[in-house]
Design an enzyme around this catalytic site. Sequence first.
Site, short mmCIF file in Angstrom:
data_model
loop_
_atom_site.label_atom_id
_atom_site.label_comp_id
_atom_site.label_asym_id
_atom_site.label_seq_id
_atom_site.Cartn_x
_atom_site.Cartn_y
_atom_site.Cartn_z
CG HIS A 169 -38.28 84.86 48.55
ND1 HIS A 169 -36.93 84.74 48.28
CD2 HIS A 169 -38.48 84.20 49.73
CE1 HIS A 169 -36.35 84.04 49.25
NE2 HIS A 169 -37.27 83.70 50.14
CD GLU A 170 -41.44 84.36 52.10
OE1 GLU A 170 -41.50 83.15 52.36
OE2 GLU A 170 -40.46 85.07 52.40
CG HIS A 212 -39.90 79.53 50.38
ND1 HIS A 212 -38.72 78.86 50.16
CD2 HIS A 212 -39.55 80.74 50.95
CE1 HIS A 212 -37.71 79.60 50.59
NE2 HIS A 212 -38.19 80.75 51.05
ZN LIG Z 1 -37.21 82.41 51.85
#
Ligand SMILES: [Zn+2]
Length: 293
Positions: free
Chosen positions: A202-203, A206
């Site tokens: 997830h990170e 980003h």
């Molecule tokens: Zn996030």
Amino acid sequence: MRAAIFLASVGLLAFVAAEDKPFDCGTGTESADPSFLDTIQSLHDGKASGSLAARAALTARDDKINIDAVFHIVMTDVAKDSITNAMPTSQLDALNSAFNPYNIHFNLLNVTWTTNDAWAIGAKPDDDAMKKALRQGTYKTLNLYFQTDLAGGVLGRCTLPSAIANGKSDPTVYFNDGCNINANTMPTGLMDGFNFGKTAVHETGHWLGLLHTFEGYSCDGPGDYIDDTPVQSTATDGCPVDPKKRSCENQKEGESDPIHNYMDYSIDECYEGFSVLQVERMRSMWGLFREGN
Ligand SMILES: [Zn+2]
């Protein structure tokens, strides 16, 4: 960022999410560099200049993308026995199994191990000092900081891409670039429900320029600037498959919240992948902001 939106006892550690605003840790449009926001808005609205659109399209092709990574394991003295030597390797495997289907590959250059009670919490100004001391490589090197006691009721947070190529940006942009991740989310870690290594996935989404699928927490507006993720007004907790979670009435026929998307907040076992246009966006952002820098 990814939030711990639950109250759980994990070994000796208790994680309590902030009651009022558990998601507010700053990975979103409010903290984004204007050059990044302008770029995703232009690409989304189809108003990108000819050269930007051409470069984005070129880099969005499905050629293999190889990304060098450095993992930093940062532990308190008390927690250091909870992190094993095998965990960074398992984490790399988790990252690659999530991204390889999209022809994005991670090569682990190095793992650093640090025992430092202040750095393991990830609060300012210690966080700046840690990154200044530990960050390696260039702006295209993924630096992940796995901290045993990451504060703020979050599982992780990360920087979005910024325009660093012109050499005029603040040098702290380079040093601060990277993701803070709770070390207990690595595979076999202590964070029940979140220990398959998917927080790092997830990170890293980003870091490659993706916003949350529920960005803006609204059924109207641009949301995540990605057209093939349904509109979504609330972050997902757990894995609500039956009945289907539908946070917006104006979702298209047959649509529901993208709870299996890595950029929602679901539990690790619920995550399945990225959408086609998210992959295109990541590949464009890699080419426009990171590759070559
Ligand atoms: Zn996030």
